[in-house]
Design an enzyme around this catalytic site. Structure first.
Site, mmCIF file in Angstrom:
data_model
loop_
_atom_site.group_PDB
_atom_site.id
_atom_site.type_symbol
_atom_site.label_atom_id
_atom_site.label_comp_id
_atom_site.label_asym_id
_atom_site.label_seq_id
_atom_site.Cartn_x
_atom_site.Cartn_y
_atom_site.Cartn_z
ATOM 1 N N ARG A 142 86.325 50.076 31.878
ATOM 2 C CA ARG A 142 85.557 49.068 31.127
ATOM 3 C C ARG A 142 86.286 47.730 31.088
ATOM 4 O O ARG A 142 85.754 46.740 30.590
ATOM 5 C CB ARG A 142 85.314 49.540 29.690
ATOM 6 C CG ARG A 142 84.406 50.745 29.578
ATOM 7 C CD ARG A 142 84.298 51.227 28.141
ATOM 8 N NE ARG A 142 83.292 50.511 27.387
ATOM 9 C CZ ARG A 142 82.063 50.960 27.144
ATOM 10 N NH1 ARG A 142 81.687 52.134 27.596
ATOM 11 N NH2 ARG A 142 81.208 50.247 26.435
ATOM 12 N N TYR A 145 85.019 44.178 32.268
ATOM 13 C CA TYR A 145 84.076 43.525 31.350
ATOM 14 C C TYR A 145 84.792 43.090 30.067
ATOM 15 O O TYR A 145 84.741 41.912 29.690
ATOM 16 C CB TYR A 145 82.958 44.500 31.027
ATOM 17 C CG TYR A 145 81.864 43.939 30.136
ATOM 18 C CD1 TYR A 145 80.917 43.044 30.635
ATOM 19 C CD2 TYR A 145 81.762 44.319 28.791
ATOM 20 C CE1 TYR A 145 79.896 42.545 29.822
ATOM 21 C CE2 TYR A 145 80.750 43.823 27.982
ATOM 22 C CZ TYR A 145 79.822 42.939 28.496
ATOM 23 O OH TYR A 145 78.811 42.451 27.684
ATOM 24 N N ASP A 146 85.500 44.027 29.430
ATOM 25 C CA ASP A 146 86.123 43.740 28.130
ATOM 26 C C ASP A 146 87.167 42.633 28.256
ATOM 27 O O ASP A 146 87.169 41.665 27.493
ATOM 28 C CB ASP A 146 86.812 44.998 27.571
ATOM 29 C CG ASP A 146 85.854 46.151 27.326
ATOM 30 O OD1 ASP A 146 84.690 46.072 27.767
ATOM 31 O OD2 ASP A 146 86.271 47.143 26.701
ATOM 32 N N GLU A 147 88.067 42.804 29.223
ATOM 33 C CA GLU A 147 89.141 41.799 29.378
ATOM 34 C C GLU A 147 88.579 40.508 29.968
ATOM 35 O O GLU A 147 89.070 39.422 29.666
ATOM 36 C CB GLU A 147 90.277 42.344 30.250
ATOM 37 C CG GLU A 147 91.000 43.556 29.670
ATOM 38 C CD GLU A 147 91.864 43.248 28.435
ATOM 39 O OE1 GLU A 147 91.707 42.181 27.817
ATOM 40 O OE2 GLU A 147 92.710 44.105 28.105
ATOM 41 N N LYS A 149 85.672 39.250 29.263
ATOM 42 C CA LYS A 149 85.080 38.548 28.124
ATOM 43 C C LYS A 149 86.167 38.007 27.190
ATOM 44 O O LYS A 149 86.006 36.960 26.577
ATOM 45 C CB LYS A 149 84.140 39.482 27.359
ATOM 46 C CG LYS A 149 82.850 39.809 28.105
ATOM 47 C CD LYS A 149 81.864 38.648 28.043
ATOM 48 C CE LYS A 149 80.513 39.023 28.630
ATOM 49 N NZ LYS A 149 79.539 37.933 28.569
ATOM 50 N N ARG A 186 71.703 51.411 30.007
ATOM 51 C CA ARG A 186 72.178 51.434 28.623
ATOM 52 C C ARG A 186 71.339 52.442 27.827
ATOM 53 O O ARG A 186 70.261 52.859 28.258
ATOM 54 C CB ARG A 186 72.124 50.036 28.013
ATOM 55 C CG ARG A 186 73.311 49.209 28.481
ATOM 56 C CD ARG A 186 73.258 47.792 27.979
ATOM 57 N NE ARG A 186 72.375 46.949 28.775
ATOM 58 C CZ ARG A 186 72.258 45.636 28.617
ATOM 59 N NH1 ARG A 186 72.955 45.028 27.692
ATOM 60 N NH2 ARG A 186 71.449 44.928 29.388
ATOM 61 N N SER A 189 67.285 52.022 26.658
ATOM 62 C CA SER A 189 66.329 52.094 27.767
ATOM 63 C C SER A 189 66.387 53.472 28.423
ATOM 64 O O SER A 189 65.344 54.053 28.760
ATOM 65 C CB SER A 189 66.595 50.966 28.775
ATOM 66 O OG SER A 189 67.963 50.858 29.051
ATOM 67 N N ARG A 211 76.608 53.463 17.389
ATOM 68 C CA ARG A 211 76.367 52.067 17.748
ATOM 69 C C ARG A 211 75.421 51.492 16.707
ATOM 70 O O ARG A 211 74.719 52.230 15.994
ATOM 71 C CB ARG A 211 75.702 51.940 19.130
ATOM 72 C CG ARG A 211 76.555 52.389 20.323
ATOM 73 C CD ARG A 211 77.754 51.499 20.572
ATOM 74 N NE ARG A 211 78.473 51.878 21.794
ATOM 75 C CZ ARG A 211 79.411 52.822 21.872
ATOM 76 N NH1 ARG A 211 79.743 53.522 20.798
ATOM 77 N NH2 ARG A 211 80.020 53.063 23.022
#
Ligand code: NAD
Ligand code: UDP
Length: 314
Positions: A142, A145-147, A149, A186, A189, A211
Site C-alpha cells: 500500500r 499510495y500511502d507514502e 500521498k 473497493r 461497489s 471503515r
C-alpha cells in the site's frame, strides 16, 4: 469574469461530481485526466456545457494553462488500481503534486490537495484526529499510495512555506456513490455488484475490520467549502462520515437492501489492510461549518439504484 477552475482527475468518481457542482456554481471548469480509472461516460453529460473543457493528459507531465483554483484529485484510489502499477502511482502522486503546485505558483492560484485517511496507515489512535501522525509501512504493497500521498502533503506545505502558495489539504475518508466503476475493487461497489448479480459477497479477513463511509455529495460539499474557506486555513482537515461499520455489517446490510440471495465468503486479508478507521471531524465543523448529512442506508439506496441501472444496460 468567471473563475477558471482546474480539476485534475475530473473524469473519475469524485472528480466528475466535483466538476458538475462547480459548473452549477457558475465556474469555468477545465478537467484534466488520463482516463486510467476515469471514464468519458462520467463526464459525457458535461461535454456540451459551454464552460466545461476536457483535456486528456497525464499529470506526470507538466501542465501549462491559466487558472484561479486547482483541485488536485488525479490518482488511482482503489487498492486494486493503485497496486496495478505502483511505480506509476508514486509518480502520479509526487509529480502530479509538483506540477500542479508549480502551476499554482505561476498563476497565483489557490490549490487543494485530495489527500487521504491512508496517511494514518493502520492507526493505533482511534478515531483519527488531524494531529495523529500515522502508522504507515514504507515498504509494503500500500506504500506507493500511502507514502505518495504523504510526500504530496509534504510538498504542499513546503510550497506554502517556501513560495507562499495558497494551499488547502483535505484528508478524505472512504467515499462511495454513483459513478464508481463496477470493477473499481473497493468494498462498497464490490459488495453491491456481487449482491445484485447473485454472486458470493467477498469479505477479506474475518470482516471485523471497520471503515467509515461518506456519501459523495457530502464529500464534494466539503471539498468546495474547504477551497472557499478563509485564507490562511491550510488544513490538513479530515472529511468523512464518522459512522463506523465492520465489513461484515456492511455485507449484511447490502445483501438485505438488495434483496439478494448471495452467500458471504471469506478471502485472505490483504497485507497492511487497516483494522479500523473513523475520522474525527470537529475541525471541519469548526472551520468550514461542514458535517455529512447522508446516512449510510440512504447513500447505499442511491448507489444500489445506480449499479442496478449499470448492470441492466451493460
Ligand atoms: P478515481 O480512480 O475514480 O479517480 C481518480 C482519477 O484520476 C481518475 O479519473 C483517473 O483516470 C485519474 N488519474 C489517475 N492517474 C492520473 C494521471 N497520472 N494523470 C491524470 N489523471 C490521472 O478515484 P476517486 O475515488 O474519485 O479519487 C479521487 C481522489 O480522491 C484521488 O486522489 C484519491 O486518492 C482521493 N481519495 C479518494 C477516496 C475515496 O474513498 N474515494 C479516499 C481518499 C482519497
Ligand atoms: N474488502 C472486502 N471485500 C472486498 C473489498 C474490500 O472485505 O471485496 C475490505 C478490505 O479488505 C478493507 C475494506 O473492505 O478492509 C475497505 O476496502 P477498500 O478497498 O474499499 O478501501 P481501503 O482499504 O482503502 O479503505
Amino acid at each position: 469574469m468567471k473563475k477558471r477552475v482546474l480539476v485534475t482527475g475530473g473524469a473519475g468518481f469524485i472528480g466528475s461530481h466535483l466538476c458538475e457542482k462547480l459548473l452549477g456554481m457558475g465556474y469555468d471548469v477545465i478537467c484534466v485526466d488520463n482516463l486510467f480509472t476515469g471514464q468519458k461516460d462520467n463526464i459525457r453529460h458535461l461535454m456540451n456545457h459551454p464552460y466545461f473543457e476536457f483535456i486528456r493528459r497525464d499529470v506526470t507531465g507538466e501542465i501549462y494553462i491559466e487558472c484561479d483554483q486547482i483541485y488536485n484529485l488525479a490518482c488511482p484510489a482503489s487498492p486494486v488500481h493503485y497496486q496495478y502499477d505502483p511505480i506509476k502511482t508514486g509518480k502520479t502522486s509526487f509529480l502530479g503534486a509538483l506540477h500542479t503546485l508549480g502551476l499554482a505558483k505561476r498563476c497565483h492560484a489557490r490549490i487543494l490537495q485530495a489527500s487521504t485517511s491512508e496517511v494514518y496507515g493502520d492507526p493505533e489512535v482511534h478515531p483519527q484526529p488531524e494531529s495523529y501522525r500515522g502508522c504507515v509501512n514504507p515498504i509494503g504493497i500500500r506504500s506507493c499510495y500511502d507514502e505518495g500521498k504523504r510526500m504530496a502533503e509534504t510538498l504542499f506545505f513546503d510550497y506554502h512555506r517556501q513560495h507562499g502558495v495558497d494551499i488547502k489539504v483535505v484528508r478524505i475518508f472512504n467515499t462511495y456513490g454513483p459513478r464508481m466503476r463496477m470493477d473499481d475493487g473497493r468494498v462498497v461497489s464490490n459488495f453491491i455488484v456481487q449482491a445484485l448479480r447473485g454472486e458470493p459477497v467477498t469479505i477479506y479477513g474475518d470482516g471485523s475490520q471497520t471503515r467509515s463511509f461518506c456519501y459523495v455529495s457530502d464529500l464534494v460539499d466539503g471539498l468546495v467549502k474547504m477551497m472557499e474557506s478563509e485564507s490562511g486555513f491550510t488544513g490538513p482537515v479530515n472529511l468523512g462520515n464518522p459512522g463506523e461499520f465492520s465489513m461484515l455489517e456492511l455485507a449484511q446490510k447490502v445483501i438485505k437492501m438488495t434483496g439478494s440471495k448471495s452467500e458471504i465468503v471469506y478471502r485472505p486479508l490483504p497485507q497492511d489492510d487497516p483494522l479500523q478507521r473513523k475520522p474525527m471531524i470537529g475541525l471541519a465543523g469548526q472551520k468550514l461549518g461542514w458535517q455529512p448529512k447522508v446516512a449510510l442506508e440512504q447513500g447505499l439506496e442511491k448507489t444500489i439504484g445506480y449499479f442496478r441501472d449499470c448492470i441492466r444496460t451493460a
